[in-house]
Write an enzyme that holds these catalytic residues in place. Sequence first.
Site, short mmCIF file in Angstrom:
data_model
loop_
_atom_site.label_atom_id
_atom_site.label_comp_id
_atom_site.label_asym_id
_atom_site.label_seq_id
_atom_site.Cartn_x
_atom_site.Cartn_y
_atom_site.Cartn_z
CB SER A 1 76.06 -34.09 11.60
OG SER A 1 75.52 -33.70 10.36
CG HIS A 2 77.34 -35.88 7.55
ND1 HIS A 2 76.24 -35.40 8.23
CD2 HIS A 2 77.12 -37.20 7.35
CE1 HIS A 2 75.38 -36.39 8.41
NE2 HIS A 2 75.88 -37.49 7.90
CG ASP B 1 72.64 -33.09 13.49
OD1 ASP B 1 73.77 -32.62 13.76
OD2 ASP B 1 72.02 -32.79 12.45
P1 NDP Z 1 69.12 -29.67 8.29
O1 NDP Z 1 67.78 -29.96 8.86
O2 NDP Z 1 70.12 -29.01 9.15
O3 NDP Z 1 68.98 -28.77 6.98
C1 NDP Z 1 68.21 -29.21 5.89
C2 NDP Z 1 68.18 -28.16 4.81
O4 NDP Z 1 67.34 -27.08 5.24
C3 NDP Z 1 69.54 -27.51 4.51
O5 NDP Z 1 69.62 -27.27 3.15
C4 NDP Z 1 69.50 -26.22 5.32
O6 NDP Z 1 70.31 -25.19 4.77
C5 NDP Z 1 68.05 -25.85 5.23
N1 NDP Z 1 67.57 -25.09 6.38
C6 NDP Z 1 67.81 -25.34 7.68
N2 NDP Z 1 67.18 -24.43 8.45
C7 NDP Z 1 66.53 -23.59 7.60
C8 NDP Z 1 65.73 -22.45 7.80
N3 NDP Z 1 65.43 -21.98 9.00
N4 NDP Z 1 65.26 -21.81 6.69
C9 NDP Z 1 65.54 -22.26 5.46
N5 NDP Z 1 66.31 -23.34 5.21
C10 NDP Z 1 66.80 -24.01 6.28
O7 NDP Z 1 69.78 -31.01 7.68
P2 NDP Z 1 69.55 -32.52 8.12
O8 NDP Z 1 69.74 -32.56 9.59
O9 NDP Z 1 68.28 -33.03 7.58
O10 NDP Z 1 70.77 -33.25 7.39
C11 NDP Z 1 72.10 -32.96 7.81
C12 NDP Z 1 73.09 -33.62 6.90
O11 NDP Z 1 73.12 -35.02 7.12
C13 NDP Z 1 72.84 -33.45 5.41
O12 NDP Z 1 74.02 -32.92 4.81
C14 NDP Z 1 72.59 -34.84 4.90
O13 NDP Z 1 73.04 -35.11 3.58
C15 NDP Z 1 73.38 -35.66 5.89
N6 NDP Z 1 72.90 -37.04 5.93
C16 NDP Z 1 73.63 -37.99 5.28
C17 NDP Z 1 73.19 -39.29 5.23
C18 NDP Z 1 73.92 -40.34 4.48
O14 NDP Z 1 73.46 -41.46 4.42
N7 NDP Z 1 75.04 -40.04 3.85
C19 NDP Z 1 71.95 -39.70 5.93
C20 NDP Z 1 71.25 -38.60 6.54
C21 NDP Z 1 71.72 -37.32 6.56
P3 NDP Z 1 71.82 -24.93 5.31
O15 NDP Z 1 72.63 -26.04 4.74
O16 NDP Z 1 72.21 -23.58 4.80
O17 NDP Z 1 71.73 -24.98 6.81
O1 PYC Z 2 73.54 -38.67 9.76
O2 PYC Z 2 71.87 -40.04 9.37
C1 PYC Z 2 73.05 -39.70 9.24
C2 PYC Z 2 73.94 -40.54 8.41
C3 PYC Z 2 73.76 -41.82 8.02
C4 PYC Z 2 74.85 -42.18 7.26
C5 PYC Z 2 75.68 -41.11 7.19
N1 PYC Z 2 75.09 -40.10 7.88
#
Ligand code: NDP
Ligand code: PYC
Length: 343
Positions: free
Chosen positions: A53-54, A194
């Site tokens: 997703s990033h 996502d």
């Molecule tokens: P996920 O829900 O995919 O994962 C969250 C964390 O939980 C990760 O560290 C992941 O490890 C871990 N994890 C996932 N499944 C399990 C499991 N079954 N058991 C144990 N640990 C687990 O991430 P999000 O969807 O919440 O976020 C995705 C990305 O989006 C992130 O990198 C976030 O920084 C980015 N994002 C960026 C934003 C921005 O403004 N720049 C805003 C919002 C999100 P692993 O990595 O190994 O899968």
């Molecule tokens: O996936 O929520 C997100 C996000 C917001 C800004 C960058 N990524």
Amino acid sequence: MSSPHDNHDTQTISFAALTELLTQIFLRHGTRAEVAAVLAENCASAERDGSHSHGIFRIKGYLSSLAAGWVDGQAVPIVEDVGAGFVRVDAAGGFAQPAMQAAKALLIEKARNAGIAILAIRNSHHFAALWPDVEPFAQQGLVALSVVNSMTCVVPHDAQKPLFGTNPIAFAAPRAHGEPIVFDMATSAIAHGDVQIAAREGHMLPPGMGVDRAGQPTQDPKAILDGGALLPFGGYKGSALSMMVELLCAALTGGNFSYEFDMSSKPGAQTPWTGQTIIVIDPDKGSGQAFATRSEALIRQMHDAGQQRLPGDRRYRQREQSLAQGIVLKTDDLIRLRELASA
Ligand code: NDP
Ligand code: PYC
């Protein structure tokens, strides 16, 4: 660049080659050299680790924001040394990662001297995964916590309209044997990226992720994107963490809350114009040299208790595979990236 793993729909590319290709794209689309290098490495790392997703999915949004004049690819961050354990950076309307890069040496020096230091970035755009911002500190024996706010699309618990961003929290800590312990998670039930990917690929979402424009629960990603909104993860608990992220990224830094900017005046703008906070701790000040060994003990207990997959494990496994066999990209995506690099 091709390898025996290639088939008609996909091709592999090395991490170095993808980083170089993305660097060329950023350079061609208005960023200065250091900005291009930092963003390219960040984006290629996400793709390498399976943070889809990033990864390259975000290139269109980066370029569209640059073309709209919403983010300044030439911005030069201004670093201010404001206290024994406090560094501020005005990102000058540019990206957050080069702003962090500009302040990193000073931040580490302060963390090692004082035991803890804070980096408060404002006037910045963050459009990436957050783990690349914390993992390198843990590789140097430090503990790091970072938060970044994004753009209004999350309804606070029990509220009626969106206010918060998807506001991720990332944490990294050293361990004695193996890669640092890292987690990185949106405080929304699902990252906005996502939802966009699900909409593009025609998948429904699990229940509890979002609401449609009438505020009714929906599993349709298109309904969430078309005037709907996301929910916080874990009800009032995730909502409180999201509130904390807003406070640390806007009230503390002097940046925008997720609701305080309006991209509509710049058609094509996609990158959130907010702030970011990074807290770095030298664990040796707390436990002598024991932290990494104690991390290892906790991990052993977690495994013994039955948790086999730790946060970060999936990424590290994917990284190992990508470095050994190349990063697999859709052929169409690779062609498009090459076009953008020469456009
Ligand atoms: P996920 O829900 O995919 O994962 C969250 C964390 O939980 C990760 O560290 C992941 O490890 C871990 N994890 C996932 N499944 C399990 C499991 N079954 N058991 C144990 N640990 C687990 O991430 P999000 O969807 O919440 O976020 C995705 C990305 O989006 C992130 O990198 C976030 O920084 C980015 N994002 C960026 C934003 C921005 O403004 N720049 C805003 C919002 C999100 P692993 O990595 O190994 O899968
Ligand atoms: O996936 O929520 C997100 C996000 C917001 C800004 C960058 N990524």
